[in-house]
Motif scaffolding. Structure first.
Motif, PDB file in Angstrom:
ATOM      1  N   SER A   5      28.117  54.771  35.052  1.00  0.00           N
ATOM      2  CA  SER A   5      27.454  56.015  34.336  1.00  0.00           C
ATOM      3  C   SER A   5      26.549  55.799  33.565  1.00  0.00           C
ATOM      4  CB  SER A   5      28.711  56.770  33.947  1.00  0.00           C
ATOM      5  OG  SER A   5      28.652  57.473  32.747  1.00  0.00           O
ATOM      6  N   ASP A   6      26.552  54.581  32.592  1.00  0.00           N
ATOM      7  CA  ASP A   6      25.667  54.460  31.565  1.00  0.00           C
ATOM      8  C   ASP A   6      24.319  53.937  32.294  1.00  0.00           C
ATOM      9  OD1 ASP A   6      27.024  54.311  29.329  1.00  0.00           O
ATOM     10  OD2 ASP A   6      27.569  52.405  29.551  1.00  0.00           O
ATOM     11  N   LYS A   7      24.262  53.214  33.626  1.00  0.00           N
ATOM     12  CA  LYS A   7      22.946  52.896  34.038  1.00  0.00           C
ATOM     13  C   LYS A   7      22.231  53.921  34.811  1.00  0.00           C
ATOM     14  CE  LYS A   7      24.615  48.340  35.362  1.00  0.00           C
ATOM     15  NZ  LYS A   7      25.143  47.275  36.424  1.00  0.00           N
ATOM     16  N   LYS A   8      23.061  55.012  35.288  1.00  0.00           N
ATOM     17  CA  LYS A   8      22.447  56.231  35.863  1.00  0.00           C
ATOM     18  C   LYS A   8      21.766  57.122  34.684  1.00  0.00           C
ATOM     19  CE  LYS A   8      24.188  59.963  38.330  1.00  0.00           C
ATOM     20  NZ  LYS A   8      25.531  60.541  38.664  1.00  0.00           N
ATOM     21  N   LEU A   9      22.604  57.181  33.355  1.00  0.00           N
ATOM     22  CA  LEU A   9      21.801  57.688  32.391  1.00  0.00           C
ATOM     23  C   LEU A   9      20.633  57.114  31.992  1.00  0.00           C
ATOM     24  CD1 LEU A   9      24.887  58.769  30.209  1.00  0.00           C
ATOM     25  CD2 LEU A   9      23.222  60.446  31.334  1.00  0.00           C
ATOM     26  N   VAL A  10      20.489  55.704  31.847  1.00  0.00           N
ATOM     27  CA  VAL A  10      19.285  54.861  31.355  1.00  0.00           C
ATOM     28  C   VAL A  10      18.095  55.427  32.359  1.00  0.00           C
ATOM     29  CG1 VAL A  10      18.495  52.618  31.318  1.00  0.00           C
ATOM     30  CG2 VAL A  10      20.663  53.217  30.177  1.00  0.00           C
ATOM     31  N   LEU A  11      18.503  55.496  33.513  1.00  0.00           N
ATOM     32  CA  LEU A  11      17.498  55.448  34.783  1.00  0.00           C
ATOM     33  C   LEU A  11      17.072  56.907  34.679  1.00  0.00           C
ATOM     34  CD1 LEU A  11      19.030  53.949  37.839  1.00  0.00           C
ATOM     35  CD2 LEU A  11      17.055  53.153  36.482  1.00  0.00           C
ATOM     36  N   GLN A  12      17.830  57.898  34.113  1.00  0.00           N
ATOM     37  CA  GLN A  12      17.290  59.404  34.019  1.00  0.00           C
ATOM     38  C   GLN A  12      16.537  59.550  32.810  1.00  0.00           C
ATOM     39  OE1 GLN A  12      20.952  61.632  33.653  1.00  0.00           O
ATOM     40  NE2 GLN A  12      21.224  61.644  35.919  1.00  0.00           N
ATOM     41  N   VAL A  13      16.811  58.671  31.671  1.00  0.00           N
ATOM     42  CA  VAL A  13      16.141  58.755  30.412  1.00  0.00           C
ATOM     43  C   VAL A  13      14.642  58.139  30.637  1.00  0.00           C
ATOM     44  CG1 VAL A  13      15.991  57.726  28.132  1.00  0.00           C
ATOM     45  CG2 VAL A  13      17.981  58.627  28.824  1.00  0.00           C
ATOM     46  N   TRP A  14      14.946  56.960  31.232  1.00  0.00           N
ATOM     47  CA  TRP A  14      13.340  56.318  31.700  1.00  0.00           C
ATOM     48  C   TRP A  14      12.279  57.271  32.581  1.00  0.00           C
ATOM     49  CZ3 TRP A  14      11.370  52.607  28.747  1.00  0.00           C
ATOM     50  CH2 TRP A  14      10.282  52.134  29.525  1.00  0.00           C
ATOM     51  N   GLU A  15      13.046  57.740  33.556  1.00  0.00           N
ATOM     52  CA  GLU A  15      12.182  58.708  34.179  1.00  0.00           C
ATOM     53  C   GLU A  15      11.259  59.691  33.359  1.00  0.00           C
ATOM     54  OE1 GLU A  15      13.703  61.410  37.584  1.00  0.00           O
ATOM     55  OE2 GLU A  15      14.215  59.513  38.186  1.00  0.00           O
ATOM     56  N   ASN A  56      -2.439  49.730  23.416  1.00  0.00           N
ATOM     57  CA  ASN A  56      -2.431  48.732  24.397  1.00  0.00           C
ATOM     58  C   ASN A  56      -1.056  47.777  24.500  1.00  0.00           C
ATOM     59  OD1 ASN A  56      -4.874  49.416  25.718  1.00  0.00           O
ATOM     60  ND2 ASN A  56      -5.853  47.968  24.525  1.00  0.00           N
ATOM     61  N   HIS A  57      -0.840  47.395  23.181  1.00  0.00           N
ATOM     62  CA  HIS A  57       0.482  46.817  22.970  1.00  0.00           C
ATOM     63  C   HIS A  57       1.603  47.708  23.548  1.00  0.00           C
ATOM     64  CE1 HIS A  57       2.818  43.405  21.761  1.00  0.00           C
ATOM     65  NE2 HIS A  57       3.301  44.134  20.895  1.00  0.00           N
ATOM     66  N   GLY A  58       1.570  48.938  23.013  1.00  0.00           N
ATOM     67  CA  GLY A  58       2.641  49.838  23.419  1.00  0.00           C
ATOM     68  C   GLY A  58       2.798  50.000  24.864  1.00  0.00           C
ATOM     69  N   LYS A  59       1.443  49.837  25.567  1.00  0.00           N
ATOM     70  CA  LYS A  59       1.733  49.928  27.013  1.00  0.00           C
ATOM     71  C   LYS A  59       2.369  48.750  27.376  1.00  0.00           C
ATOM     72  CE  LYS A  59      -2.124  52.937  27.868  1.00  0.00           C
ATOM     73  NZ  LYS A  59      -1.304  54.318  27.900  1.00  0.00           N
ATOM     74  N   LYS A  60       2.058  47.451  26.972  1.00  0.00           N
ATOM     75  CA  LYS A  60       2.801  46.252  27.517  1.00  0.00           C
ATOM     76  C   LYS A  60       4.221  46.165  27.078  1.00  0.00           C
ATOM     77  CE  LYS A  60      -1.018  43.239  26.396  1.00  0.00           C
ATOM     78  NZ  LYS A  60      -1.479  42.166  25.577  1.00  0.00           N
ATOM     79  N   VAL A  61       4.702  46.798  25.836  1.00  0.00           N
ATOM     80  CA  VAL A  61       6.297  46.706  25.657  1.00  0.00           C
ATOM     81  C   VAL A  61       6.867  47.724  26.623  1.00  0.00           C
ATOM     82  CG1 VAL A  61       7.805  47.584  23.748  1.00  0.00           C
ATOM     83  CG2 VAL A  61       5.900  46.176  23.308  1.00  0.00           C
ATOM     84  N   LEU A  62       6.141  48.988  26.812  1.00  0.00           N
ATOM     85  CA  LEU A  62       6.704  49.843  27.846  1.00  0.00           C
ATOM     86  C   LEU A  62       7.089  49.339  29.267  1.00  0.00           C
ATOM     87  CD1 LEU A  62       7.508  52.841  27.014  1.00  0.00           C
ATOM     88  CD2 LEU A  62       5.378  53.571  28.048  1.00  0.00           C
ATOM     89  N   ALA A  63       6.024  48.624  29.512  1.00  0.00           N
ATOM     90  CA  ALA A  63       5.910  47.889  30.927  1.00  0.00           C
ATOM     91  C   ALA A  63       7.236  46.891  31.049  1.00  0.00           C
ATOM     92  CB  ALA A  63       4.787  47.156  31.258  1.00  0.00           C
ATOM     93  N   ALA A  64       7.200  46.077  29.881  1.00  0.00           N
ATOM     94  CA  ALA A  64       8.497  45.335  30.003  1.00  0.00           C
ATOM     95  C   ALA A  64       9.877  46.071  29.907  1.00  0.00           C
ATOM     96  CB  ALA A  64       8.203  44.282  28.624  1.00  0.00           C
ATOM     97  N   LEU A  65       9.938  47.033  29.225  1.00  0.00           N
ATOM     98  CA  LEU A  65      11.177  47.749  29.218  1.00  0.00           C
ATOM     99  C   LEU A  65      11.232  48.191  30.733  1.00  0.00           C
ATOM    100  CD1 LEU A  65      11.141  49.502  25.795  1.00  0.00           C
ATOM    101  CD2 LEU A  65      12.587  47.603  26.378  1.00  0.00           C
ATOM    102  N   GLY A  66      10.308  48.830  31.458  1.00  0.00           N
ATOM    103  CA  GLY A  66      10.396  49.400  32.621  1.00  0.00           C
ATOM    104  C   GLY A  66      10.814  48.286  33.509  1.00  0.00           C
ATOM    105  N   VAL A 131      18.785  44.541  25.667  1.00  0.00           N
ATOM    106  CA  VAL A 131      17.333  43.925  25.749  1.00  0.00           C
ATOM    107  C   VAL A 131      17.335  43.330  24.587  1.00  0.00           C
ATOM    108  CG1 VAL A 131      15.142  44.435  25.382  1.00  0.00           C
ATOM    109  CG2 VAL A 131      16.428  45.845  27.176  1.00  0.00           C
ATOM    110  N   CYS A 132      17.626  43.557  23.235  1.00  0.00           N
ATOM    111  CA  CYS A 132      17.549  42.777  21.811  1.00  0.00           C
ATOM    112  C   CYS A 132      18.341  41.615  22.036  1.00  0.00           C
ATOM    113  CB  CYS A 132      17.858  43.888  20.781  1.00  0.00           C
ATOM    114  SG  CYS A 132      16.886  45.044  20.502  1.00  0.00           S
TER     115      CYS A 132
END
Ligand code: HNI
Length: 140
Positions: A5-15, A56-66, A131-132
């Motif tokens: 259920s956490d995984k589902k919520l993480v995917l929803q938040v990410w979307e 640009n760095h923010g985009k890299k961090v976001l891509a890594a989180l994605g 992740v941390c």
């Protein structure tokens, strides 16, 4: 440990999060403003509001989180190179990873509003903590 259920919520938040492509940069800006000591890792960056480098760095961090979101069952492998980079090359004190995670929560709350429910927050917190943990793994 993320439940199904956490995984589902993480995917929803990410979307919803990725509808705001600058949310990585916004989290970084909050990090540098709220915890100015974190700026010492970026002496080569222009850290002013609206800086292209931060954007640009923010985009890299976001891509890594994605990428991590796509690999929820196998974060260690998915983030292995980044873990090496932060531990061996950048030597970022792991405390700072938690600080960025906190800033990310605030940014998500501002964009997602009521959709960032306590349950979504809790699930995303588990994800960011995982992740941390992986990013700090190589320090041991
Ligand atoms: Ni981090 C580079 C992802 C936390 C300092 N970092 C990266 C890159 C990614 C990344 C992706 C680019 C790698 C590449 O170019 O190959 N960083 C992440 C993620 C987190 C994180 C997913 C936490 C969730 N990094 C932090 C923190 C700090 C940090 C908390 C310091 C306060 N990172 C750096 C620095 C670089 C970096 C410094 C190099 C920047 C550059 O381009 O010179």
């Amino acid at each position: 440990m993320l439940t199904d259920s956490d995984k589902k919520l993480v995917l929803q938040v990410w979307e919803k999060a990725i509808r705001h492509p600058d949310c990585g940069a916004e989290a970084l800006e909050r990090l540098f403003t709220t915890y100015p000591q974190t700026k010492t890792y970026f002496p080569h960056f222009d850290l002013h509001h609206g800086s292209d480098q931060v954007r640009n760095h923010g985009k890299k961090v976001l891509a890594a989180l994605g990428n991590a979101v796509k690999s929820l069952g196998n974060l260690s492998q998915a983030l292995s190179d980044l873990s090496d980079l932060h531990a061996y090359n950048l030597r970022v004190d792991p405390v700072n990873l938690q600080l960025l995670a906190q800033c990310f929560h605030v940014v998500l709350a501002t964009h997602l509003g009521n959709d960032y429910t306590p349950e979504a927050h809790a699930a995303f917190d588990k994800f960011l903590s995982a992740v941390c943990t992986v990013l700090a793994e190589k320090y041991r």
